[in-house]
Write a protein that holds these residues in place. Structure first.
Motif, PDB file in Angstrom:
ATOM      1  N   THR A 110      -5.517   1.498  -0.232  1.00 35.41           N
ATOM      2  CA  THR A 110      -6.162   0.350   0.410  1.00 35.41           C
ATOM      3  C   THR A 110      -5.144  -0.518   1.142  1.00 35.41           C
ATOM      4  O   THR A 110      -5.455  -1.119   2.173  1.00 35.41           O
ATOM      5  CB  THR A 110      -6.924  -0.508  -0.624  1.00 35.41           C
ATOM      6  N   THR A 111      -3.921  -0.564   0.643  1.00 37.31           N
ATOM      7  CA  THR A 111      -2.857  -1.317   1.304  1.00 37.31           C
ATOM      8  C   THR A 111      -2.559  -0.715   2.671  1.00 37.31           C
ATOM      9  O   THR A 111      -2.371  -1.435   3.651  1.00 37.31           O
ATOM     10  CB  THR A 111      -1.583  -1.330   0.437  1.00 37.31           C
ATOM     11  N   VAL A 112      -2.535   0.597   2.730  1.00 31.52           N
ATOM     12  CA  VAL A 112      -2.294   1.278   4.006  1.00 31.52           C
ATOM     13  C   VAL A 112      -3.423   0.957   4.980  1.00 31.52           C
ATOM     14  O   VAL A 112      -3.179   0.568   6.129  1.00 31.52           O
ATOM     15  CB  VAL A 112      -2.171   2.804   3.807  1.00 31.52           C
ATOM     16  N   TYR A 113      -4.668   1.077   4.502  1.00 33.94           N
ATOM     17  CA  TYR A 113      -5.804   0.854   5.388  1.00 33.94           C
ATOM     18  C   TYR A 113      -5.958  -0.606   5.804  1.00 33.94           C
ATOM     19  O   TYR A 113      -6.543  -0.892   6.850  1.00 33.94           O
ATOM     20  CB  TYR A 113      -7.099   1.367   4.747  1.00 33.94           C
ATOM     21  N   ARG A 114      -5.421  -1.533   5.025  1.00 30.92           N
ATOM     22  CA  ARG A 114      -5.458  -2.936   5.440  1.00 30.92           C
ATOM     23  C   ARG A 114      -4.599  -3.162   6.683  1.00 30.92           C
ATOM     24  O   ARG A 114      -4.926  -3.957   7.542  1.00 30.92           O
ATOM     25  CB  ARG A 114      -4.982  -3.855   4.313  1.00 30.92           C
ATOM     26  N   ARG A 115      -3.501  -2.455   6.752  1.00 30.84           N
ATOM     27  CA  ARG A 115      -2.582  -2.631   7.890  1.00 30.84           C
ATOM     28  C   ARG A 115      -2.926  -1.700   9.049  1.00 30.84           C
ATOM     29  O   ARG A 115      -2.777  -2.069  10.208  1.00 30.84           O
ATOM     30  CB  ARG A 115      -1.161  -2.394   7.428  1.00 30.84           C
ATOM     31  N   TRP A 116      -3.333  -0.473   8.747  1.00 33.52           N
ATOM     32  CA  TRP A 116      -3.681   0.526   9.759  1.00 33.52           C
ATOM     33  C   TRP A 116      -5.092   1.002   9.444  1.00 33.52           C
ATOM     34  O   TRP A 116      -5.291   1.765   8.485  1.00 33.52           O
ATOM     35  CB  TRP A 116      -2.690   1.690   9.736  1.00 33.52           C
TER      36      TRP A 116
ATOM     37  N   ALA B 238       1.548   4.402  14.893  1.00 31.31           N
ATOM     38  CA  ALA B 238       2.593   3.477  14.456  1.00 31.31           C
ATOM     39  C   ALA B 238       3.837   4.235  13.998  1.00 31.31           C
ATOM     40  O   ALA B 238       4.970   3.822  14.299  1.00 31.31           O
ATOM     41  CB  ALA B 238       2.071   2.587  13.337  1.00 31.31           C
TER      42      ALA B 238
ATOM     43  N   ASP C 280      -4.369   5.209  13.799  1.00 30.35           N
ATOM     44  CA  ASP C 280      -3.512   4.029  13.941  1.00 30.35           C
ATOM     45  C   ASP C 280      -2.186   4.233  13.219  1.00 30.35           C
ATOM     46  O   ASP C 280      -1.124   3.857  13.726  1.00 30.35           O
ATOM     47  CB  ASP C 280      -4.197   2.779  13.366  1.00 30.35           C
ATOM     48  N   LEU C 281      -2.245   4.788  12.032  1.00 35.73           N
ATOM     49  CA  LEU C 281      -1.038   5.029  11.248  1.00 35.73           C
ATOM     50  C   LEU C 281      -0.133   6.044  11.937  1.00 35.73           C
ATOM     51  O   LEU C 281       1.085   5.856  12.025  1.00 35.73           O
ATOM     52  CB  LEU C 281      -1.406   5.501   9.838  1.00 35.73           C
TER      53      LEU C 281
ATOM     54  N   GLU D 142       7.385   3.951  15.819  1.00 34.67           N
ATOM     55  CA  GLU D 142       8.574   3.502  15.091  1.00 34.67           C
ATOM     56  C   GLU D 142       9.737   4.467  15.319  1.00 34.67           C
ATOM     57  O   GLU D 142      10.877   4.040  15.503  1.00 34.67           O
ATOM     58  CB  GLU D 142       8.265   3.374  13.600  1.00 34.67           C
TER      59      GLU D 142
ATOM     60  N   ARG E  62       6.062  -1.763   4.720  1.00 34.18           N
ATOM     61  CA  ARG E  62       5.753  -1.214   6.035  1.00 34.18           C
ATOM     62  C   ARG E  62       6.658  -0.025   6.360  1.00 34.18           C
ATOM     63  O   ARG E  62       6.192   1.029   6.771  1.00 34.18           O
ATOM     64  CB  ARG E  62       5.909  -2.301   7.105  1.00 34.18           C
TER      65      ARG E  62
END
Length: 179
Positions: free
Chosen positions: A35-41, A50, A46-47, A54, A2
């Protein structure tokens, strides 16, 4: 993971702005799959929200001085110091640019704003609990009232983000909301 993604996203925002921000490049820099990025954001918006959120959390830890005046002054001093940084000013201007007709951009701006205001509202909630603000006070409105003059100067009038503004903003916020 993250932290690496958010660091890469913030770096991309600072260097390229929102329009130049590329999720594939961010994923590569962070060492994760896209795909890992898009799973969270779910979206680039959204990214971006975030990453900016932060930055605000890291640079502006929530003050707890024991008094409304002390907390408001410390909070606004942190925000103004952050806004004086050229790269953060660019981000603030980019956030305003997100206000266009594109709903995804508006979502990013709104997500950042809500997250930041809600977190800072803890200062007002504590003041309500201490009896410094009336029970019915809108904690998020207190923070909006406090920070609005600084953002107005930064983004529209070009006036200084100085001690006079800091003290006036704190005094006016307390006068508007306190008992």
């Amino acid at each position: 993971m993250r932290a690496a993604v958010l660091d890469a996203a913030l770096a991309a925002l600072l260097e390229h702005g929102y329009d130049g921000m590329n999720v594939a490049d961010i994923a590569r820099t962070a060492g994760v799959a896209e795909t890992t990025v898009y799973r969270r954001w779910a979206t680039k918006a959204d990214l971006a929200a975030a990453a900016i959120g932060e930055l605000a959390v890291v640079e502006n830890p929530l003050p707890d001085t024991g008094s409304l005046r002390g907390d408001l002054r410390a909070l606004l001093a942190q925000i103004m110091a952050l806004l004086r940084r050229p790269e953060v000013e660019r981000l603030a201007r980019a956030a305003v640019a997100l206000a266009g007709d594109d709903p995804r951009r508006s979502e990013a701006r709104t997500a950042f704003y809500r997250a930041r205001t809600a977190g800072s509202a803890t200062v007002a909630v504590r003041a309500i609990e201490r009896g410094e603000l009336p029970a019915g006070a809108d904690a998020e409105a207190v923070i909006e009232y406090l920070v609005a003059p600084a953002y107005l100067r930064l983004l529209l009038t070009g006036g200084p983000l100085d001690e006079v503004l800091l003290d006036d903003s704190v005094d006016r916020t307390i006068a508007a909301f306190a008992r």
